[in-house]
Motif scaffolding. Structure first.
Motif, PDB file in Angstrom:
ATOM      1  N   ARG A 152       5.672 109.865  37.164  1.00 12.90           N
ATOM      2  CA  ARG A 152       5.239 110.493  35.930  1.00 12.90           C
ATOM      3  C   ARG A 152       3.946 111.289  36.149  1.00 12.90           C
ATOM      4  N   GLY A 153       3.972 112.542  35.668  1.00 14.54           N
ATOM      5  CA  GLY A 153       2.752 113.333  35.644  1.00 14.54           C
ATOM      6  C   GLY A 153       2.286 113.829  36.982  1.00 14.54           C
ATOM      7  N   GLU A 154       3.190 114.074  37.935  1.00 14.50           N
ATOM      8  CA  GLU A 154       2.744 114.574  39.234  1.00 14.50           C
ATOM      9  C   GLU A 154       3.456 115.883  39.572  1.00 14.50           C
ATOM     10  N   ARG A 155       2.713 116.769  40.210  1.00 10.85           N
ATOM     11  CA  ARG A 155       3.215 118.071  40.628  1.00 10.85           C
ATOM     12  C   ARG A 155       2.605 118.384  41.981  1.00 10.85           C
ATOM     13  N   LEU A 156       3.350 119.005  42.852  1.00 14.40           N
ATOM     14  CA  LEU A 156       2.880 119.262  44.211  1.00 14.40           C
ATOM     15  C   LEU A 156       2.890 120.756  44.513  1.00 14.40           C
ATOM     16  N   GLU A 165      -2.917 109.561  34.553  1.00 18.47           N
ATOM     17  CA  GLU A 165      -3.256 110.976  34.388  1.00 18.47           C
ATOM     18  C   GLU A 165      -2.141 111.867  34.942  1.00 18.47           C
ATOM     19  N   GLN A 166      -2.046 113.070  34.402  1.00 21.85           N
ATOM     20  CA  GLN A 166      -1.173 114.094  34.962  1.00 21.85           C
ATOM     21  C   GLN A 166      -1.909 114.765  36.117  1.00 21.85           C
ATOM     22  N   VAL A 167      -1.313 114.772  37.281  1.00 17.52           N
ATOM     23  CA  VAL A 167      -1.983 115.188  38.502  1.00 17.52           C
ATOM     24  C   VAL A 167      -1.189 116.305  39.162  1.00 17.52           C
ATOM     25  N   THR A 168      -1.910 117.334  39.599  1.00 16.86           N
ATOM     26  CA  THR A 168      -1.359 118.358  40.480  1.00 16.86           C
ATOM     27  C   THR A 168      -2.006 118.184  41.843  1.00 16.86           C
ATOM     28  N   LEU A 169      -1.200 117.918  42.859  1.00 12.89           N
ATOM     29  CA  LEU A 169      -1.680 117.666  44.214  1.00 12.89           C
ATOM     30  C   LEU A 169      -1.460 118.903  45.065  1.00 12.89           C
ATOM     31  N   VAL A 170      -2.533 119.425  45.656  1.00 14.83           N
ATOM     32  CA  VAL A 170      -2.484 120.616  46.501  1.00 14.83           C
ATOM     33  C   VAL A 170      -2.768 120.185  47.931  1.00 14.83           C
ATOM     34  N   VAL A 171      -1.772 120.368  48.821  1.00 18.30           N
ATOM     35  CA  VAL A 171      -1.901 119.940  50.220  1.00 18.30           C
ATOM     36  C   VAL A 171      -1.402 121.060  51.122  1.00 18.30           C
ATOM     37  N   ARG A 228       8.741 118.459  44.976  1.00 17.25           N
ATOM     38  CA  ARG A 228       8.087 118.992  43.811  1.00 17.25           C
ATOM     39  C   ARG A 228       7.498 120.381  44.030  1.00 17.25           C
ATOM     40  N   VAL A 229       7.577 120.900  45.254  1.00 18.69           N
ATOM     41  CA  VAL A 229       7.110 122.263  45.485  1.00 18.69           C
ATOM     42  C   VAL A 229       7.957 123.278  44.726  1.00 18.69           C
ATOM     43  N   VAL A 230       9.204 122.875  44.370  1.00 17.28           N
ATOM     44  CA  VAL A 230      10.058 123.762  43.585  1.00 17.28           C
ATOM     45  C   VAL A 230       9.428 124.020  42.219  1.00 17.28           C
ATOM     46  N   ASN A 231       8.852 122.949  41.630  1.00 16.05           N
ATOM     47  CA  ASN A 231       8.193 123.130  40.334  1.00 16.05           C
ATOM     48  C   ASN A 231       7.064 124.135  40.433  1.00 16.05           C
ATOM     49  N   ALA A 232       6.282 124.056  41.523  1.00 20.29           N
ATOM     50  CA  ALA A 232       5.156 124.970  41.697  1.00 20.29           C
ATOM     51  C   ALA A 232       5.647 126.400  41.911  1.00 20.29           C
ATOM     52  N   THR A 233       6.778 126.536  42.601  1.00 17.05           N
ATOM     53  CA  THR A 233       7.276 127.877  42.911  1.00 17.05           C
ATOM     54  C   THR A 233       7.704 128.615  41.648  1.00 17.05           C
ATOM     55  N   VAL A 234       8.373 127.890  40.722  1.00 20.75           N
ATOM     56  CA  VAL A 234       8.833 128.541  39.514  1.00 20.75           C
ATOM     57  C   VAL A 234       7.810 128.458  38.400  1.00 20.75           C
ATOM     58  N   GLY A 235       6.657 127.792  38.654  1.00 22.68           N
ATOM     59  CA  GLY A 235       5.578 127.768  37.682  1.00 22.68           C
ATOM     60  C   GLY A 235       5.746 126.741  36.596  1.00 22.68           C
ATOM     61  N   ARG A 236       6.608 125.714  36.783  1.00 26.09           N
ATOM     62  CA  ARG A 236       6.772 124.707  35.757  1.00 26.09           C
ATOM     63  C   ARG A 236       5.590 123.758  35.751  1.00 26.09           C
TER      64      ARG A 236
END
Length: 625
Positions: free
Chosen positions: A81-85, A23-29, A54-62
């Protein structure tokens, strides 16, 4: 899938969804996760150093599909694969929107604080009424109300929860792991899975003797590792091929396996509302037998015997009716009868003896009153271990996990002595209600384990939140009892494996088990996010076997097949049908049937047609804890 949490369960759940189910997962910690060592999860440890980048991806909204956010790396520093933080202090509405809750399929809220999970769930339900919610709540009663409230809100918003999987599932990591932890510490008891209609347990059996045929029970769930009897072995954690444990083997494998133990499934009777233990009081009132000590009860019995003997003797000597003789004896004892002047010699002697017995009875009656008052006064206080206690389980820690384990042990009628250092621990009220002896004190201090009768205990369960405390307690207990069965709760899996091997090598004749609560709980949370009802997970050495309820409709591997043909070795097996106490292997599964399955994690992933089918590149290769 979105996972929000602040401890190891969030990391393990994200790795479970990503590695097993694809699965594609977004992890919020929280941001302070930088200073907390994340748990080791399977073979994805090489990617742990890249999580925070991967916080960079979240910052720019990717999104997950952006470069670096959906790659297939993980072994060379690239994100899996499929992870965002996302890093945030709390899951506010803006954070949930940034995490993609409005487009997500499922959201797991696994913070340790119940209030944080409830607040975020209410916000997420407003953002996405069709979102599948999985909440981690310790308060089970509150969880039931929250589940009904959120399902009602989803229904009113136009999402018919009854048309598919439940839109809200409330779970507790403690409830999920407690049965396995309790079963590990007790010989003769086993892992239990309960449905509405039957109670099943998995029993570990040694290899049969030559010339004997082992009882297969309902079915064979697993073949144990060939290294399980080796003191230096890892109990299947690194076994492979024929040496490692084999989950859900076919009959041919079971027949061909020699010298290997098995895990078989049995059906046990269940009586709802049965008392937890014999002799317990009702509604907080202590039982009658506990009002008086054993010595006092014998004294009262002796006094009653003397009164009866004097009454019989008076009836024989004077020839009066036995009831009249008993009445006169009582009057003589309490000194309210006239002196037997002018009566026969026998009557006078019996009157004197009755008076003497009356004098002796006064202190006995006074002692009985004082003991009864003391018993009622201390009924709400913690009990101390009895002097002659033996064969019990010593439970270290009465926190969230320890409280659930204590309740489970008492349901199995197993004597327990608890050790807790915090006088305000949440489990003390449960121990007081169950009348379980408790020793208050630091387990690392000398004399605390001795007060818990560790030298006569059957097993030691160290389930505190501190790894070093658990290890120190186990090492000290082993110095007192080298053959003591011990169960450790350790956070780091590498550390647990090293401790396990060392203890097995140092004490080959004692049983040692290391368990991780997050490892046992993560499969159940992942299953709930995928829309399945996971009833429980049992450990088979260092692997996990899941029990789940699945609708046959929509699954070509089950629908239209017989129970026998639907079985796939190493993946899943149908154990029971809803509404049918017995399973006929020739029964054809229909679309409206609901079945109870035993399955591996990859087997369930394949059964639902997810991307986590066996053999997918980049995924973990085992079912290990």
């Amino acid at each position: 899938m979105v996972v929000c949490g602040d401890d190891g369960l969030a990391h393990r759940l994200a790795a479970e969804l990503r590695g097993v189910y694809g699965e594609q997962v977004t992890l919020v910690v929280p941001p302070n996760e930088r200073t907390v060592r994340p748990p080791v999860v399977g073979r994805a440890r090489a990617a742990s150093a890249a999580l925070l980048d991967r916080v960079v991806n979240a910052t720019v909204g990717r999104g997950p599909g952006a470069p670096g956010g959906n790659g297939s790396g993980g072994g060379n520093g690239e994100p899996p694969r499929g992870e965002r933080l996302l890093e945030t202090v709390e899951p506010s509405e803006a954070v949930l929107a940034e995490a993609g809750v409005e487009q997500a399929v499922a959201l797991a809220l696994v913070y340790e604080d119940d209030e944080t999970n409830i607040r975020a769930a209410l916000t997420a339900r407003r953002l996405n009424p069709r979102l599948r919610l999985v909440l981690r709540l310790y308060n089970r009663r509150l969880g039931q109300h929250i589940e009904e409230l959120l399902d009602q809100a989803a229904t009113l918003a136009g999402n018919d929860a009854a048309a598919g999987d439940a839109s809200t599932v409330v779970l507790s990591d403690a409830d999920t792991a407690a049965p396995a932890l309790a079963a590990t510490a007790v010989a003769g008891t086993s892992k239990v899975v309960q449905t509405d209609e039957l109670l099943l347990r998995a029993v570990e059996r040694p290899p049969p003797a030559p010339g004997q045929v082992a009882d297969p029970g309902l079915c064979t769930l697993a073949l144990l590792s060939a290294t399980s009897s080796d003191p230096a072995g890892a109990d299947g954690s690194e076994g492979s091929g024929e040496q490692g444990p084999r989950l859900l083997p076919d009959p041919a494998e079971v027949a061909a396996a020699t010298g290997r133990g098995t895990v078989v499934l049995e059906q046990v009777s269940y009586s709802a509302g049965a008392p937890l233990a014999t002799g317990r009081g009702v509604a907080g009132v202590p039982p009658f037998a506990s009002l008086f000590s054993r010595r006092l009860r014998w004294s009262l019995a002796g006094m009653i015997g003397c009164v009866v003997a004097l009454a019989v003797a008076l009836s024989v000597v004077t020839g009066i009716h036995p009831l009249s003789a008993f009445y006169l004896t009582l009057l003589d004892m309490f000194a309210i009868d006239d002196p037997a002047i002018g009566k026969s010699l026998g009557r006078q002697i019996l009157q004197l003896l009755s008076g003497l017995v009356g004098l002796l009875m006064l202190p006995v009656l006074l002692a009985a009153v004082l003991e009864a008052l003391g018993t009622f006064r201390t009924a709400s206080a913690l009990r101390k271990p009895p002097r002659g206690l033996g064969g019990h389980v010593v439970l270290l820690g009465l926190g969230k996990i320890g409280t659930r384990v204590l309740t489970r042990l008492r349901e199995l009628h197993i004597p327990v002595v608890c050790v807790e250092s915090d006088p305000e621990a949440r489990g003390l009220a449960v121990a007081r209600r169950l009348r379980v002896p408790v020793v208050l004190g630091d387990v690392t201090q000398e004399g605390v384990l001795e007060a818990a009768k560790i030298h006569r205990a059957h097993a030691l369960m160290a389930v505190t939140s501190a790894d070093t405390t658990n290890l120190e307690a186990v090492l000290y207990a082993r110095s007192v009892r080298p053959d003591l069965r011990v169960v450790l709760r350790l956070y780091d899996d590498d550390f647990a494996t090293a401790v396990y091997r060392t203890l097995r090598a140092a004490h080959p004749h004692a049983q040692t088990r290391s368990r991780s609560v997050t490892h046992l709980a993560a499969p159940a949370f992942a299953g709930a996010m995928l829309g399945r009802q996971i009833l429980g997970a049992i450990p088979v050495e260092r692997r996990v076997l899941l029990f789940a309820v699945v609708d046959v409709g929509g699954h070509p591997q089950l629908e239209g097949r017989t129970v026998q043909d639907a079985f796939r070795a190493g993946a899943w097996r149908v154990l029971a049908l809803e509404g049918r106490p017995d399973v006929d292997e020739r029964h054809v599964l229909r679309a409206e049937d609901r079945v109870l399955l035993a399955a591996t994690r990859r087997g369930l992933a394949e059964l639902l047609g997810r991307r986590g089918a066996p053999g997918r590149p980049g995924g973990p290769t085992g079912e290990g804890l």
